[in-house]
Design a protein around this motif. Structure first.
Motif, PDB file in Angstrom:
ATOM      1  N   SER A 211     -18.081  16.852  13.435  1.00 43.40           N
ATOM      2  CA  SER A 211     -18.363  18.245  13.809  1.00 43.40           C
ATOM      3  C   SER A 211     -19.001  18.344  15.184  1.00 43.40           C
ATOM      4  O   SER A 211     -18.628  19.197  15.993  1.00 43.40           O
ATOM      5  CB  SER A 211     -19.276  18.889  12.755  1.00 43.40           C
ATOM      6  N   ILE A 212     -19.988  17.487  15.475  1.00 48.81           N
ATOM      7  CA  ILE A 212     -20.656  17.560  16.768  1.00 48.81           C
ATOM      8  C   ILE A 212     -19.710  17.123  17.883  1.00 48.81           C
ATOM      9  O   ILE A 212     -19.751  17.664  19.003  1.00 48.81           O
ATOM     10  CB  ILE A 212     -21.959  16.723  16.784  1.00 48.81           C
TER      11      ILE A 212
ATOM     12  N   ALA B 129     -17.503  20.043  18.826  1.00 49.14           N
ATOM     13  CA  ALA B 129     -18.251  21.030  19.620  1.00 49.14           C
ATOM     14  C   ALA B 129     -18.458  20.557  21.053  1.00 49.14           C
ATOM     15  O   ALA B 129     -18.313  21.335  22.010  1.00 49.14           O
ATOM     16  CB  ALA B 129     -19.592  21.316  18.952  1.00 49.14           C
TER      17      ALA B 129
ATOM     18  N   LEU C 262     -21.118  26.414  16.766  1.00 47.77           N
ATOM     19  CA  LEU C 262     -20.813  25.365  15.795  1.00 47.77           C
ATOM     20  C   LEU C 262     -19.913  25.885  14.675  1.00 47.77           C
ATOM     21  O   LEU C 262     -18.989  25.193  14.235  1.00 47.77           O
ATOM     22  CB  LEU C 262     -22.110  24.796  15.222  1.00 47.77           C
TER      23      LEU C 262
ATOM     24  N   GLN D  73     -16.105  24.600  13.939  1.00 51.30           N
ATOM     25  CA  GLN D  73     -15.700  24.104  12.634  1.00 51.30           C
ATOM     26  C   GLN D  73     -14.540  24.925  12.064  1.00 51.30           C
ATOM     27  O   GLN D  73     -13.670  24.387  11.378  1.00 51.30           O
ATOM     28  CB  GLN D  73     -16.882  24.110  11.668  1.00 51.30           C
TER      29      GLN D  73
ATOM     30  N   LEU E  91     -27.360  19.499  13.235  1.00 50.18           N
ATOM     31  CA  LEU E  91     -26.351  19.684  14.277  1.00 50.18           C
ATOM     32  C   LEU E  91     -26.810  20.680  15.338  1.00 50.18           C
ATOM     33  O   LEU E  91     -26.576  20.478  16.537  1.00 50.18           O
ATOM     34  CB  LEU E  91     -25.037  20.149  13.644  1.00 50.18           C
ATOM     35  N   LYS E  92     -27.463  21.752  14.901  1.00 48.19           N
ATOM     36  CA  LYS E  92     -27.965  22.732  15.868  1.00 48.19           C
ATOM     37  C   LYS E  92     -29.029  22.103  16.765  1.00 48.19           C
ATOM     38  O   LYS E  92     -29.041  22.322  17.981  1.00 48.19           O
ATOM     39  CB  LYS E  92     -28.511  23.952  15.142  1.00 48.19           C
TER      40      LYS E  92
END
Length: 501
Positions: free
Chosen positions: A306-307, A310, A352, A356, A455-456
């Motif tokens: 996911s990261i 992004a 994010l 996704q 993640l944030k």
């Protein structure tokens, strides 16, 4: 002589009888009423459709979604049929069926082959889910500062950018290392979370699970137990991990026995929560280590992908850095690096969530396995033993659900949250029938709130401290890799980093 000439015929008769039984079962199966995409559903010929699925799954699912939106279709996989539900109303219907009819545990067990990749005990005794859902999620406000502390150290170590030039970074590889270290700060605590050998093992275990499940799923159910024992690295990974964690487990057992409820500095981490449950269940230290490897797989695999997705978007469009910085900096000055601060970062959260949505984790979500024959509201019947899932990637690219669904719009959800009564609905970790990367309903990913905050925090730290871009020779975002139902950001792409100017 005549007997010798007639000897082979009984063998042909047996083969013919077996073929007739197989064809009769196929002809009478309720699955025949469910339309097939990607090729033929006839016995033997469906094998070629299944081979096609390995390389062309995305286009096959998109085809089925376009033809049968609001209903179901089926796809041949190498080991069995998969029934795919489409459209919000069918996803809601899938969610509502109880586990006695459509089982989440058996469904995810088939997709991940958990009996072999994670172990029989993990497959049958899922108490770790309650620990993640309750203790980990409730502890986020108190543990997040430790996670962010570890993130900052790990990012500086793995992305050693300079002021005077750009460095090249394979971000998918480094993301795994960073996520592993930050997550293990709250999984096993200090100093184990900085043990490079243990962290390497955690990453290797994650990659092994993905590879092993892919291999096992290529074989029919009849031989999976044999193939699973042959190819799975689960037992070997467990054996290698035990020496790293057993001393900590033994020390904690000793202190629990000595101090009991008066142990004032008792660790507040996953290892301690699993240990306390293991004592009640009278399970071994090996079983505790197995659960720690499991939560590492859950954290590292999805979060690193996911990261990376992004960061690829930011590297392609560096102009998005400025609006994110303008949001993040005053919030950090006022709130510090806290959960409350993360909650106020609507644009970062939207970035994010949109990444996704646009890229996805898998082609499918809301996986289930039929425990009995289940008749859907449209009259179609899913036979007992059939795998069922929602078409996640196609749902997320449905123009009826998302304006310009094929466009990456980083602040799409931040704008939607500005509408009255919509401020929480479109948060990164929230699920709905239109947004299912984390699943939906009571079986939605229990660790998604922890993952969202981690993640944030990581993306916020990178945005505040680094400039990033792709090489001018290859300035566009690399295409995702689709292998079966898996979606993977390009594993070879490099991003250029330097300290923020």
């Amino acid at each position: 002589m005549q007997d010798l000439l007639w000897t082979p015929y009984p063998h042909y008769a047996y083969i013919l009888a077996i073929a007739l039984v197989y064809l009769t079962v196929w002809f009478l199966s309720p699955l025949r009423s469910i339309p097939t995409v990607g090729g033929s559903s006839l016995p033997v010929l469906s094998y070629f459709t299944a081979r096609k699925f390995i390389r062309h799954a995305k286009s096959m699912v998109r085809e089925g979604y376009a033809k049968y939106r609001g209903s179901v279709f089926k796809i041949a996989m190498l080991d069995q049929w998969l029934v795919v539900v489409t459209g919000p109303s069918m996803i809601e219907e899938l969610r509502k069926h109880p586990d006695t009819e459509l089982s989440f545990n058996e469904g995810i067990g088939e997709f991940l082959q958990t009996r072999y990749t994670l172990g029989q005990d993990v497959h049958h005794n899922t108490y770790h889910i309650d620990i993640i859902r309750e203790k980990l999620t409730r502890s986020i406000p108190t543990i997040l500062s430790d996670v962010i502390d570890e993130l900052a150290l790990a990012v500086r170590e793995h992305i050693p950018a300079r002021d005077d030039g750009w460095i090249r970074v394979n971000i998918l590889q480094k993301a795994r290392d960073i996520i592993a270290r930050a997550s293990n700060r709250v999984f096993v605590g200090l100093p184990a979370c900085r043990n490079t050998e243990f962290l390497g093992l955690a990453v290797s275990f994650t990659l092994d699970v993905v590879q092993d499940r892919t291999t096992i799923n290529r074989f029919p159910n009849l031989v999976k137990p044999i193939v699973g024992r042959m190819v799975s690295n689960s037992a070997n990974n467990l054996k290698r991990a035990i020496p790293h964690l057993k001393p900590f487990i033994e020390e904690r057992r000793r202190k629990m026995a000595e101090y009991g409820e008066d142990w004032t500095d008792k660790p507040n981490d996953m290892l301690q929560w699993i240990l306390e449950e293991a004592i009640v269940r009278k399970t071994s230290d090996e079983a505790i280590v197995q659960r720690i490897l499991l939560v590492n797989f859950a954290a590292i695999h999805t979060s690193s992908n996911s990261i990376t997705h992004a960061i690829y978007h930011l590297a392609e469009r560096p102009e998005y850095l400025q609006p994110l910085r303008e949001e993040i900096e005053p919030i950090i000055r006022e709130e510090g690096w806290t959960k409350a601060a993360m909650a106020k970062m609507w644009k970062l959260d939207s970035f994010l969530r949109e990444s996704q949505r646009y890229n996805g984790i898998n082609l499918f979500s809301v996986m289930r396995k039929a425990q009995k024959d289940v008749t859907l509201s449209n009259g179609l019947t899913i036979p007992r033993g059939t795998l069922v899932a929602a078409a996640a990637e196609s749902t997320h690219h449905d123009d009826a659900l998302y304006t310009d669904a094929e466009v990456f719009d980083p602040f799409r959800f931040a704008r939607q949250r500005e509408a009255e009564g919509e401020s929480t609905k479109h948060q990164f970790a929230n699920t709905s029938v239109e947004y299912v990367p984390f699943g939906h309903g009571k079986h939605a990913c229990p660790g998604r709130f922890f993952a969202a905050n981690e993640l944030k925090a990581m993306l916020a730290y990178l945005v505040l401290n680094y400039d990033m871009k792709f090489d001018e020779a290859h300035p566009t975002r690399p295409a995702n890799v689709y292998m079966g139902y898996s979606i993977i950001p390009s594993p070879t792409a490099e991003v250029l980093f330097r300290k923020r100017q």
